[in-house]
Design a protein around this motif. Structure first.
Motif, PDB file in Angstrom:
ATOM      1  N   UNK A   4     -17.247  -3.811  -5.753  1.00 63.03           N
ATOM      2  CA  UNK A   4     -15.873  -3.568  -6.192  1.00 63.03           C
ATOM      3  C   UNK A   4     -14.947  -4.664  -5.691  1.00 63.03           C
ATOM      4  N   UNK A   5     -15.119  -5.055  -4.427  1.00 61.99           N
ATOM      5  CA  UNK A   5     -14.295  -6.133  -3.869  1.00 61.99           C
ATOM      6  C   UNK A   5     -14.544  -7.444  -4.603  1.00 61.99           C
ATOM      7  N   UNK A   6     -15.790  -7.687  -4.977  1.00 56.88           N
ATOM      8  CA  UNK A   6     -16.114  -8.910  -5.712  1.00 56.88           C
ATOM      9  C   UNK A   6     -15.453  -8.901  -7.092  1.00 56.88           C
ATOM     10  N   UNK A   7     -15.449  -7.745  -7.744  1.00 54.80           N
ATOM     11  CA  UNK A   7     -14.809  -7.641  -9.052  1.00 54.80           C
ATOM     12  C   UNK A   7     -13.306  -7.894  -8.952  1.00 54.80           C
ATOM     13  N   UNK A   8     -12.671  -7.267  -7.957  1.00 54.30           N
ATOM     14  CA  UNK A   8     -11.230  -7.462  -7.759  1.00 54.30           C
ATOM     15  C   UNK A   8     -10.923  -8.930  -7.455  1.00 54.30           C
ATOM     16  N   UNK A  62     -29.764  -1.998  -9.616  1.00 54.01           N
ATOM     17  CA  UNK A  62     -29.136  -0.757  -9.174  1.00 54.01           C
ATOM     18  C   UNK A  62     -27.741  -0.968  -8.601  1.00 54.01           C
ATOM     19  N   UNK A  63     -27.253  -2.197  -8.629  1.00 57.32           N
ATOM     20  CA  UNK A  63     -25.917  -2.474  -8.115  1.00 57.32           C
ATOM     21  C   UNK A  63     -24.835  -2.007  -9.068  1.00 57.32           C
ATOM     22  N   UNK A  64     -23.618  -1.891  -8.539  1.00 61.69           N
ATOM     23  CA  UNK A  64     -22.502  -1.409  -9.355  1.00 61.69           C
ATOM     24  C   UNK A  64     -22.219  -2.342 -10.529  1.00 61.69           C
ATOM     25  N   UNK A  65     -22.209  -3.650 -10.263  1.00 63.89           N
ATOM     26  CA  UNK A  65     -21.932  -4.605 -11.340  1.00 63.89           C
ATOM     27  C   UNK A  65     -23.028  -4.549 -12.394  1.00 63.89           C
ATOM     28  N   UNK A  66     -24.278  -4.502 -11.961  1.00 64.59           N
ATOM     29  CA  UNK A  66     -25.376  -4.465 -12.916  1.00 64.59           C
ATOM     30  C   UNK A  66     -25.395  -3.215 -13.766  1.00 64.59           C
ATOM     31  N   UNK A  67     -24.856  -2.117 -13.248  1.00 62.80           N
ATOM     32  CA  UNK A  67     -24.906  -0.852 -13.984  1.00 62.80           C
ATOM     33  C   UNK A  67     -23.724  -0.648 -14.920  1.00 62.80           C
ATOM     34  N   UNK A  68     -22.702  -1.491 -14.830  1.00 67.57           N
ATOM     35  CA  UNK A  68     -21.506  -1.286 -15.643  1.00 67.57           C
ATOM     36  C   UNK A  68     -21.841  -1.202 -17.126  1.00 67.57           C
ATOM     37  N   UNK A  69     -22.660  -2.120 -17.611  1.00 68.46           N
ATOM     38  CA  UNK A  69     -22.976  -2.168 -19.038  1.00 68.46           C
ATOM     39  C   UNK A  69     -24.302  -1.498 -19.377  1.00 68.46           C
TER      40      UNK A  69
END
Length: 296
Positions: A4-8, A62-69
């Protein structure tokens, strides 16, 4: 929290880059085409430099970024969100009609409003049914639609959005009306750059990686073509988020059809270029017609 911090951070960095390039354009008078072209080349070079020597950054499945799509909603959740979307639209139509009536402005007929709500309901029902028959409604689709709705409200319902159209339509008239033209231009550069960063995040999520070819090839051409085909004027002052969405769907359908026909990349590029050129020609002729009739 790390993802999340990386996305922000990526979104803020995208906004900062856009603000810098917008300042060069608005304050120094460098043509926007030159600024964006130089930025495109320069940031791609930085991307290649940062990816050395491996050339690719892999994301965990299984990471948050990888699971978004890659996350799909359950069937019941998909139907619930569809129903809520239709009810929200119906409420918005009702509120808008009452506000226009109270202000003494012309409103759509009851039949016209009902047809719009029913049409949306049918579209949502068909979309949800088709997606549920496969794997469910993708979370990425909800992100896209939410972004489209929010940006449409910003453009059509806020002073800031009207200022953007005013500056795009006639800079001198906007300046005389008291609009801070430079600030609007810089903010639009920052906003579009941040949205481009969001697109990059979704692209990396889709492929579970960011590599040297990410954002290359015909990505830029397709992005421009989708907006133009959707009715966004390259001359400024006209366009809508829903039109851009429709343009992306049309261009995506054409691209998918060409892939199904197994056409060579050279043929696909030429067809896409022809569609883009045709859309720009129609936009130019339409603008010329509005000028001759005194509407632009």
């Amino acid at each position: 929290m790390g993802d999340v911090a990386a996305i922000v951070a990526a979104l803020l960095l995208g906004a900062a880059i856009g603000a810098v390039q917008g300042t060069v354009f608005a304050r120094l008078g460098v043509p926007a085409f030159v600024v964006t072209l130089a930025g495109n080349i320069g940031w791609q070079g930085l991307q290649l430099y940062l990816l050395k020597p491996e050339g690719t950054i892999n994301l965990p499945y299984t990471g948050f970024i990888g699971e978004i799509t890659h996350v799909n909603l359950g069937r019941g959740t998909g139907w619930l969100i569809g129903v809520l979307a239709v009810l929200a639209y119906a409420a918005a139509v009702l509120v808008d009609s009452r506000r226009r009536t109270a202000a003494g402005l012309p409103t759509r007929s009851l039949t016209g409003s009902l047809l719009r709500v029913v049409g949306l309901a049918v579209l949502v029902a068909v979309t949800v049914a088709v997606l549920n028959a496969w794997q469910g409604v993708p979370a990425a689709l909800l992100i896209l639609l939410a972004l489209v709705v929010v940006m449409d409200l910003v453009l059509r319902r806020t002073r800031y959005g009207r200022s953007i159209f005013a500056v795009g339509g006639n800079v001198e008239a906007a300046r005389r009306a008291g609009i801070n033209v430079a600030l609007i231009r810089i903010s639009v550069f920052a906003l579009t750059s941040m949205l481009a960063a969001l697109g990059g995040i979704l692209t990396a999520s889709r492929g579970y990686a960011a590599g040297q070819s990410t954002g290359a090839a015909d990505t830029l051409l397709v992005a421009i073509a989708a907006a133009v085909i959707g009715g966004v004027s390259l001359f400024g002052g006209r366009g809508s988020t829903y039109g851009a969405l429709l343009g992306s769907l049309v261009l995506g359908s054409i691209t998918s059809g060409m892939f199904l026909l197994q056409l060579d990349s050279s043929v696909r590029f030429m067809i896409t270029a022809a569609v883009l050129l045709g859309a720009v020609i129609l936009d130019s002729l339409s603008r010329r017609g509005r000028r001759s009739s005194g509407r632009a």
